[in-house]
Design an enzyme around this catalytic site. Structure first.
Site, PDB file in Angstrom:
ATOM      1  N   ASP A  64       0.802  -1.236   0.073  1.00 25.55           N
ATOM      2  CA  ASP A  64      -0.042   0.153   0.063  1.00 25.55           C
ATOM      3  C   ASP A  64       0.892   1.229   0.034  1.00 25.55           C
ATOM      4  O   ASP A  64       2.128   1.223   0.129  1.00 25.55           O
ATOM      5  CB  ASP A  64      -1.126  -0.043   1.168  1.00 25.55           C
ATOM      6  CG  ASP A  64      -0.242  -0.452   2.404  1.00 25.55           C
ATOM      7  OD1 ASP A  64       1.043  -0.539   2.396  1.00 25.55           O
ATOM      8  OD2 ASP A  64      -1.083  -0.867   3.656  1.00 25.55           O
ATOM      9  N   GLU A 139      -9.837  -1.231   5.192  1.00 22.86           N
ATOM     10  CA  GLU A 139     -10.494  -1.030   6.410  1.00 22.86           C
ATOM     11  C   GLU A 139     -11.639  -1.745   6.734  1.00 22.86           C
ATOM     12  O   GLU A 139     -12.097  -2.470   5.874  1.00 22.86           O
ATOM     13  CB  GLU A 139     -10.738   0.468   6.459  1.00 22.86           C
ATOM     14  CG  GLU A 139      -9.515   1.497   6.072  1.00 22.86           C
ATOM     15  CD  GLU A 139      -8.741   1.614   7.487  1.00 22.86           C
ATOM     16  OE1 GLU A 139      -8.774   0.899   8.295  1.00 22.86           O
ATOM     17  OE2 GLU A 139      -8.131   2.565   7.681  1.00 22.86           O
TER      18      GLU A 139
END
Ligand code: GLP
Length: 245
Positions: A64, A139
């Protein structure tokens, strides 16, 4: 395999990485960034310096990247991984790939990076777990079918990372992350967690009902997973080694 280990999480993880690097002529490592993996990277650098391991022939892909930090920012994950690992071992910069959070066209960048990770065929993926159960920057609520995409960071993730930025407001609001389906393609997942703050997320990941509210539950859907925990992170799980039962 789950092990709750009093000392040695970094050392055991380094053993697994070392064995993997030796097991194939073209290893592909998936690299996480964050406090959890710092000890592992320091151990790998230490072993390299002593001639005990080599990354020759290896490639690496990052999970990421923050959006919009700028190429020179010290907290840009591509810079963090250089500082902590790749500058100190025999892994050339061109063999380490990461999503570009400063790309002009982020949608296009996500498509490019998804294809790159697919082609790379990660053999060993190193993962930390966020305090809220996130994997990479997937998330809570992220789909197990998710691909590389731009995500809005949860406020607790921004708070957890504020110490690196001098305050919560300076933490970027968005990131590019490999999706859960992208991460799933790796042959072997090596999951590390340490410290009391991770205990709840670890329990939820390993013992909560399967579902995407806790992205780290993904690891229970994969055939080859190693979880290494220190005692603080392991304190809420019911699992004990057979010898301790
Ligand atoms: C970070 C990263 C993840 C990392 C996780 C845990 O924000 N995006 O790749 O594994 O969250 O972070 P830490 O190890 O700092 O607790």
């Amino acid at each position: 395999m789950v092990e709750a280990d009093p000392a040695g999480v970094a050392s055991k993880a380094a053993d697994l990485v070392q064995n993997y690097l030796r097991s194939t002529s073209e290893p592909v490592l998936g690299l996480a960034t964050g406090a959890t993996v710092e000890g592992l990277y320091a151990e790998l650098v230490h072993r390299f310096a002593r001639g005990r391991l080599s990354f020759a022939g290896a490639r690496a892909v990052l999970l990421d990247e923050y959006v919009g930090l700028g190429y020179g920012h010290p907290q840009r994950y591509s810079n963090v991984i250089r500082r902590q690992l790749t500058d100190h071992v025999d892994l050339a910069g061109r063999d380490v790939c990461s999503p570009d959070g400063d790309a002009r066209d982020l949608a296009e960048e996500c498509v490019r990076y998804e294809a790159l990770v697919r082609r790379a065929r990660v053999g060993l993926q190193i993962l930390g777990i966020g305090r809220n159960g996130h994997l990479a920057f997937n998330e809570p609520g992220s789909s197990f079918d998710s691909r590389t995409r731009v995500v809005r960071l949860a406020e607790d993730t921004r708070a957890a990372n504020a110490r690196h930025f001098g305050g919560p407001r300076q933490v970027p609001r968005y990131a590019v992350t490999q999706g859960l389906a992208t991460i799933s393609r790796a042959a072997h997942l090596l999951v590390l967690a340490g410290g009391r703050a991770k205990a709840e997320a670890v329990r939820e990941a390993l013992e909560g009902p399967i579902g995407a509210e806790v992205p780290a539950r993904l690891i229970r859907r994969r055939p080859r997973v190693t979880v290494l925990l220190d005692p603080e992170a392991a304190r809420l799980i019911r699992y004990r080694r057979p010898s301790q039962m």
